[in-house]
Design an enzyme around this catalytic site. Structure first.
Site, mmCIF file in Angstrom:
data_model
loop_
_atom_site.group_PDB
_atom_site.id
_atom_site.type_symbol
_atom_site.label_atom_id
_atom_site.label_comp_id
_atom_site.label_asym_id
_atom_site.label_seq_id
_atom_site.Cartn_x
_atom_site.Cartn_y
_atom_site.Cartn_z
ATOM 1 N N TYR A 1 0.853 -1.196 0.000
ATOM 2 C CA TYR A 1 0.000 0.000 0.000
ATOM 3 C C TYR A 1 0.883 1.238 0.000
ATOM 4 C CZ TYR A 1 -4.165 -2.822 1.047
ATOM 5 O OH TYR A 1 -5.203 -3.729 0.988
ATOM 6 N N GLU A 2 0.424 2.296 -0.664
ATOM 7 C CA GLU A 2 1.292 3.461 -0.862
ATOM 8 C C GLU A 2 1.623 4.181 0.440
ATOM 9 O OE1 GLU A 2 -0.896 5.763 -3.654
ATOM 10 O OE2 GLU A 2 -2.274 6.545 -2.176
ATOM 11 N N SER A 3 0.928 3.863 1.505
ATOM 12 C CA SER A 3 1.249 4.450 2.808
ATOM 13 C C SER A 3 2.596 3.960 3.327
ATOM 14 C CB SER A 3 0.155 4.092 3.809
ATOM 15 O OG SER A 3 0.019 2.682 3.873
#
Lengths: 264, 255
Positions: B49-51
């Site tokens: 996930y881009e987090s």
């Protein structure tokens, strides 16, 4: 070093400043944003990768002149209606926008923290973003001749983040999803970190980042200061509030009542 | 066991993910499909996930890309600059899983504005997020999106993320190193780029959907592949796993 939130905002945030409140879903300094609204700041250039509820509130309250961002939405819910109303109908006033991608914004903070004028990345190529955003430009690699993309450094006047804790001297520690926390604090001329707790001594936590006190301008003790975002180890993300915000922000009058509740 | 068109779409998207694949996941339909794949045939799927959470193993569907459950269950949690610079940009991710507000015949994606005038848009959408670089750098891209004339347009109003540009050779000319959209999975069927001209053609229809329906829901003259297969209907185990997931999800993104 450690002051109240009201004192910190009064001292650090001035009308017309470029202000970045960061936190990638996690550790968003929402209470600090509310204090900026309460103190009635105007003409701010707001910078944030993922403007979400707190920027919807700042925009709706009329604090912002310009927004620099890469994704403006209510994560997992849908649109930011105050942001949309500002862009589509100039309500409560016109909002200039400077639009990037996440990769570009993250690299702009890295350049700012590194004391460089710009960052280089493989990004934006073939998209329509460079036609509308002046701060995206091609650059030729002096070693290979390859064409890459340059984006200018971000150096906000004020960088604000929330963190799990600080010690009494103002050394700051945060962990979990750390986003661009370190970069925005180091890139900004002045910084404020709101924390869940102030302790005598920082103890190790897995994956924790420490910012030494001398790299931070002010620390404020604000337990729960990231709600409806969260602080890993202290609180859970209030997903219901993100959904609830959709109803408030859709309607100017409902938003007005929310704003009155905040400021009265 | 009956199912909805959305369930068929999510099951088809989950099936497209092979075990061991490193998958960059956006929130909403892609996240649901990727989590379903991990719970059914691909337990070793690596969810990124881009987090900054790499190898997240959530036990419930996250509402956002940064829910605590992703960080708590990840193999590694990295900063956002590290995620984009070290992990995505050099091509370490196999599959980018994206949604779209508008998609054109070459798989170019718009998530920025609806309307011709950027400065005065008819609808202001959230914007790019991580998508332009996901679309550029992943080995391949899978788009999951409901099919309608509003979404499947002849030309996107704004190119947020590049698909196959305006045809063969465009990605190479632009210097994009990933392969671009390989599959577009909808609630009606599956589209894939024609090997010669890169235009999206219909290769699969979900059970009970007619070619005419798919054509009617497409804003360009949709071509059919020489053989259009019928997607296998969702199996009871797939549906049970999906409903267990979405039952615990509090909301599903609709943009």
């Amino acid at each position: 070093m450690i002051v109240t939130l009201a004192e910190a905002v009064a001292e650090l945030v001035h009308d017309g400043d470029t202000v970045a409140l960061e936190g990638f879903t996690h550790l968003i300094p929402v209470a600090a944003g509310h204090e900026i609204i309460r103190q009635g700041r105007r003409g701010l250039t707001l910078v944030r990768m993922t403007p979400d509820i707190v920027y919807d509130q700042l925009i709706g309250a009329g604090c912002a002149r310009k927004l620099v961002f890469s994704w403006a939405g209510n994560p997992g819910v849908g649109s930011l209606h105050r942001f949309r109303d500002a862009v589509q109908h100039a309500w409560p006033g016109p909002l200039e926008i400077e639009e990037h991608s996440h990769a570009g914004m993250a690299n702009r903070y890295v350049a700012g923290a590194s004391g460089l004028p710009f960052a280089v990345l493989r990004g934006y190529t073939g998209t329509d973003l460079p036609r509308h955003t002046a701060t995206i430009a091609p650059i030729t690699c002096p070693f290979t001749g390859e064409t890459l993309t340059a984006v200018p450094a971000l150096n906000p006047d004020v960088g604000i983040v929330h963190a799990q804790r600080a010690d009494r001297r103002g050394n700051v520690q945060f962990w979990g999803i750390t986003g661009v926390h370190k970069e925005v604090v180091l890139a900004s001329a002045r910084s404020l970190v709101t924390v869940e707790e102030v302790v005598d001594e920082l103890t190790p936590a897995p994956g924790a980042v420490v910012l030494p006190a001398w790299a931070v301008t002010r620390v404020a003790h604000v337990p729960g200061g990231s709600h409806p975002s969260y602080a890993m180890g202290f609180s859970e993300r209030d997903n219901d509030y993100y959904q609830h915000w959709d109803t408030i922000s859709r309607d100017r009058a409902a938003f007005g009542r929310w704003l009155e509740g905040l400021t009265s | 066991m009956s199912w909805t068109a959305d369930e068929m779409m999510t099951v088809a998207a989950a099936r497209a993910l092979r075990g061991g694949t490193r998958c960059f996941v956006g929130i909403g339909l892609p996240s649901t499909a990727a989590n379903l794949a991990r719970r059914t045939h691909a337990p070793d799927l690596v969810l990124v996930y881009e987090s900054g959470t790499i190898g997240a193993k959530p036990d419930r569907l996250p509402l956002s890309i940064g829910d605590g459950v992703l960080a708590e269950t990840a193999d590694a949690v990295v900063s956002v600059p590290e995620m984009f610079n070290y992990w995505l940009q050099p091509g370490r991710i196999d599959v980018g899983f994206l949604g779209a507000a508008q998609l054109d015949r070459f798989g170019n994606i718009n998530t920025t504005v609806i309307g011709d005038d950027y400065a005065d848009p008819r609808v202001r959408l959230p914007g790019a997020g991580g998508a332009p670089e996901i679309a550029a750098s992943c080995r391949e891209v899978i788009v999951v999106v409901r099919q309608s004339r509003r979404t499947f347009v002849d030309r996107v109003d704004f190119v947020t993320s590049v698909g196959h540009g305006s045809g063969p050779g465009d990605r190479a000319r632009l210097g994009l190193r990933g392969g671009g959209p390989a599959l577009v999975i909808t609630d009606l069927g599956v589209l894939e780029p024609d090997p010669c001209d890169r235009e999206l053609v219909l290769t699969h229809l979900h059970p009970g959907v007619s070619p005419e329906q798919a054509v009617a829901a497409t804003g360009w003259p949709l071509r059919l592949a020489p053989t259009v297969s019928t997607t296998e209907a969702p199996r009871p185990a797939e549906l049970a796993a999906l409903r267990a997931l979405t039952g615990s999800a509090e909301h599903e993104e609709r943009t």
